[in-house]
Design an enzyme around this catalytic site. Structure first.
Site, PDB file in Angstrom:
ATOM      1  CG  ASN A 108      -4.022  -4.562   2.933  1.00  0.00           C
ATOM      2  OD1 ASN A 108      -3.502  -4.426   1.844  1.00  0.00           O
ATOM      3  ND2 ASN A 108      -3.320  -4.642   4.047  1.00  0.00           N
ATOM      4  NE  ARG A 119      -2.129  -1.432   3.419  1.00  0.00           N
ATOM      5  CZ  ARG A 119      -2.494  -1.283   4.675  1.00  0.00           C
ATOM      6  NH1 ARG A 119      -3.648  -0.747   4.980  1.00  0.00           N
ATOM      7  NH2 ARG A 119      -1.692  -1.677   5.650  1.00  0.00           N
TER       8      ARG A 119
END
EC number: 3.6.1.7
Length: 90
Positions: free
Chosen positions: A36, A18
């Site tokens: 996520n 990320r």
């Protein structure tokens, strides 16, 4: 301006993916977010110029040194939400 909705599969949890995505988004002037998903996938909503989005998506396919992207599902749209920055959602 376009919007890409990406679902990234592979080894993308617990490897800084990320943060990597946010860094690439900033490099390519992309706005939106990354998060996520509970099924070990990563979801990305990205907005920018077509050229920048293509470069961004290609860099996501390559991933960072700790990840391994096996596939990306992409949906393209001209419907924009007008994000001001690119954020990591938790």
């Amino acid at each position: 301006m376009l919007q890409y909705h990406l679902i990234v599969n592979g080894r993308v949890h617990g490897v800084g993916f990320r943060y990597f995505t946010q860094m690439k988004a900033n490099a390519y002037h992309i706005t939106g977010w990354v998060r996520n998903l509970p099924d070990d996938q990563v979801e990305i909503l990205a907005e920018g110029s077509e050229d920048d989005l293509v470069l961004f998506a290609n860099s996501i396919k390559e991933g960072n040194p700790f990840s391994r992207v096996t596939s990306i599902e992409k949906t393209e749209s001209s419907h924009l939400q007008g994000f001001k920055s690119f954020t990591i959602k938790y």
